[in-house]
Write an enzyme that holds these catalytic residues in place. Structure first.
Site, short mmCIF file in Angstrom:
data_model
loop_
_atom_site.label_atom_id
_atom_site.label_comp_id
_atom_site.label_asym_id
_atom_site.label_seq_id
_atom_site.Cartn_x
_atom_site.Cartn_y
_atom_site.Cartn_z
N CYS A 2 0.82 -1.19 0.00
CA CYS A 2 0.00 0.00 0.00
C CYS A 2 0.86 1.25 0.00
CB CYS A 2 -0.90 0.01 1.24
SG CYS A 2 -1.88 -1.48 1.46
N ARG A 49 -4.88 1.59 -0.60
CA ARG A 49 -4.84 0.14 -0.51
C ARG A 49 -4.61 -0.55 -1.85
NH1 ARG A 49 -9.57 -4.13 1.51
NH2 ARG A 49 -8.14 -5.87 1.89
N LEU A 50 -3.63 -1.43 -1.87
CA LEU A 50 -3.46 -2.41 -2.94
C LEU A 50 -3.77 -3.76 -2.30
CD1 LEU A 50 -2.54 -2.98 -5.88
CD2 LEU A 50 -0.25 -3.36 -4.96
N ALA A 51 -4.97 -4.27 -2.55
CA ALA A 51 -5.45 -5.46 -1.84
C ALA A 51 -4.76 -6.72 -2.36
CB ALA A 51 -6.97 -5.58 -2.00
N ILE A 52 -4.02 -7.39 -1.48
CA ILE A 52 -3.29 -8.60 -1.82
C ILE A 52 -3.75 -9.79 -0.98
CG2 ILE A 52 -1.00 -9.66 -1.96
CD1 ILE A 52 -1.36 -7.41 -3.95
N ASP A 100 -2.40 -9.75 7.37
CA ASP A 100 -1.18 -9.64 8.17
C ASP A 100 -1.14 -8.30 8.90
OD1 ASP A 100 -0.93 -8.45 5.64
OD2 ASP A 100 1.24 -8.61 5.63
N SER A 369 10.98 -11.25 -7.76
CA SER A 369 12.22 -10.71 -8.31
C SER A 369 13.42 -11.46 -7.73
CB SER A 369 12.33 -9.21 -7.97
OG SER A 369 13.64 -8.72 -8.17
#
Length: 624
Positions: A2, A49-52, A100, A369
């Site tokens: 996020c 928010r970047l919902a993962i 988390d 990565s």
């Protein structure tokens, strides 16, 4: 994953909510899935928010505990959060989400600032603790996730990106001259400074605390550090077996997600092996490669395009493969947008990272990565040869410092910087900064293996950290989370104990390298030495032709482009004495260095790239 922001008025003044919203809106690219705000008079948090993990509204941030006494705003992934959750549940804690974030918050409730020792992952977070009237913040061990802050006259601001902090009316934008000196010495910044005067980057593996009403309570504390030191004697076979186990564990641990995961795939063993392990878990996993048009390249740059190797591995692993091919003009087109997102200038020609992140971001939210493998397992042998002849710490530091002055050395600075800049950086000597970063309290050492480990620690804390800062900015510019399995805690703890003899061939075989030799670009010298143990372990995943192939960095053929197809762009932008950079840099000297590159006398591609970046940085952030 996020974007976080926050305001804390130490004197108790109320937070301006409209300012907090501006600070959050400007990093909307980091979290396109939603926004959230929380404030309690003198302290306020903003979140994109970047919902993962846990895509439901229960994952909304800022997040409070049951009685509202503690609030968190968090960016990152703690991969062992489920194990910590089980431990906390045994202590009586109840959870309302599957995130988390909630585990990190309740871990703080249980263990206070010591909670950071339990996290295996990447993170930057802030917690308002009303019970202690304290703001507590932390950044992960390696600096994968950034945490910038501004603290002046009772005002504390923070953000995942500097541009958030710039939205506050109390912050004016000026060039930090000591940071500029570091950047044009190392193409990096080794201290906690940034090019923005007054804005600092919380160092990796540090926590920060500040109490209401007491500006003198400001504390920054280190909670972990690299310690490369050879472990218990064991055979190479035993080390190889353990490395293989830890590598698979690290990759699988970082596959936890409620959204699709992809992988970068170059022609190297690091990303290739990660993709192989991930492909065993996800059929037809998507993979991404950046290639280059080499029609005008020369010398070593003719080998920079690794698409053929990547395509072979993609076919081997049955990935759904995507590629982007860059030409000289692609660098020219992307610079304004790239610098706006990068903002904190650091190592390397980073525009290929921008393009491959943009490609991956069109298909997935998470990408794996191979960063970190070189620094942990000695992937740059030509940098370490000084250990062979070093007499003591001081002698080694002097030799290593001369090497790491990648752009402008100390003798040239009086001719490179304008007199006013030289006055402004007086007392901020890069030699002292370098030696502090290199030695950092190490005892007296004399053995070549000890000097190698000293180099690995130094490069992990400086060069790798710079790469991680760049990767975060350029991936999050496209709403993309980058994960780095080599920087799993167990993997790093093991790698630091591996004997040097299992990482490198005979030290006496190392030879000096001059990266300014015309046409060679030896700073990314090809070599089959280095990472020996890693090559052996990863032979389980990658064909021997790859594990035994020469090492090559990820870079575009800029050395050729800068004196060919892009020469008019460079002349138009920074060969003009009216360019903004010449407020700080003497045009005659800088232009002579560039002319030397154009003529083929020396290779100045790193300097030219940095001058281009600084020019665009001034245009984007410093108003005339």
């Amino acid at each position: 994953m996020c974007g976080i922001t926050g305001i804390f008025n130490i004197d108790g003044k109320p937070v301006a909510i409209n300012t907090l919203k501006k600070m959050t809106d400007v990093i909307a690219h980091r979290g396109p899935d939603g926004e959230g705000f929380w404030n309690s008079s003198f302290v306020g948090f903003g979140h994109r928010r970047l919902a993962i993990i846990d895509l439901s509204p229960l994952g909304h941030q800022p997040m409070q505990n049951e009685d509202g006494s503690r609030v968190i705003v968090y960016n990152g992934e703690v991969y062992n959060f489920q194990n910590i959750r089980v431990e906390l549940e045994a202590k009586g804690y109840r959870f309302h989400s599957k995130t988390d974030t909630e585990v990190v918050l309740k871990a703080y409730e249980e263990w206070g600032p010591e909670c950071v020792h339990r996290f295996n992952g990447m993170f930057a977070f802030a917690i308002w603790d009303a019970c202690e009237n304290r703001l507590f913040a932390a950044r992960d061990r390696y600096g994968i996730k950034p945490f910038y802050y501004f603290f002046k006259n009772g005002l504390f601001l923070f953000g995942s990106e500097i541009k958030s902090i710039l939205q506050h009316p109390s912050v004016s934008v000026q060039v930090c001259l000591p940071a500029l000196n570091e950047y044009f010495s190392f193409q990096n910044i080794f201290t906690d400074l940034t090019l923005f005067e007054g804005i600092r980057l919380l160092p990796a593996a540090h926590t920060l605390s500040l109490h209401l009403g007491d500006a003198n309570s400001f504390r920054i504390t280190r909670y972990w550090d690299y310690d490369f030191r050879e472990g218990e004697p064991a055979s190479e076979e035993e080390y190889t077996k353990e490395l293989l186990r830890l590598f698979e564990q690290a990759v699988n641990r970082q596959l936890i997600s409620d959204v699709e995961i992809g992988s970068y795939l170059s022609g190297g063993i690091d990303s290739g092996s990660i993709t192989c392990v991930a492909a065993r878990q996800f059929a037809n996993i998507k993979s991404f490669t950046c290639g280059f048009d080499l029609s005008s390249a020369s010398g070593l740059e003719l080998g920079y395009d690794e698409r053929q190797k990547a395509e072979f591995l993609s076919n081997l692993y049955k990935t759904e493969h995507y590629e982007v091919v860059l030409k000289a003009g692609d660098m020219e087109r992307v610079m304004p947008n790239l610098i706006w997102h990068l903002e904190d200038l650091r190592v390397g020609q980073s525009y290929p990272n921008f393009y491959v992140s943009r490609l991956a971001g069109k298909f997935v939210k998470v990408v794996l990565s191979g960063a970190g493998g070189d620094e942990l397992f000695a992937g740059y042998p030509w940098r370490y040869y000084r250990a062979v002849s070093a007499e003591d710490n001081s002698n080694y530091a002097e030799k290593y410092y001369r090497y790491w002055q990648r752009l402008v050395d100390d003798d040239s600075k009086p001719f490179f910087f304008q007199p006013e800049v030289l006055t402004g950086i007086n007392g901020h000597g890069t030699g002292i900064i370098f030696k502090s970063a290199l030695n950092g309290g190490n005892p007296f050492i004399t053995r070549p293996e000890e000097f190698i480990n000293l180099s690995l620690k130094f490069e992990s804390k400086t060069f790798l950290h710079g790469l991680l800062v760049v990767e975060d900015k350029l991936s999050m510019a496209h709403g993309l989370e980058t994960r780095v399995p080599f920087l799993d805690n167990d993997m790093v703890d093991f790698a630091m104990r591996v004997p040097v003899k299992y990482k490198l061939n005979t030290l006496k075989a190392m030879k000096p390298v001059n990266e300014n030799l015309p046409g060679t670009q030896k700073h990314i010298e090809k070599t089959a030495d280095g990472k020996l143990l890693l090559r052996k372990a990863l032979a389980s995943f990658v064909p021997s032709d790859y594990t035994m192939s020469v090492k090559q960095g990820f870079s575009a053929p800029d050395g050729s482009w800068f004196k060919g197809e892009s020469i008019n762009y460079i002349r138009h932008l920074i060969f003009d004495k009216r360019a903004r950079i010449y407020e700080y840099i003497q045009p005659e000297h800088a232009q002579q260095l560039m002319a030397d590159h154009f003529s083929g006398t020396t290779n100045r591609r790193l300097l030219i790239w940095s001058l281009l970046c600084f020019e665009w940085w001034l245009r984007k952030f410093i108003k005339i």
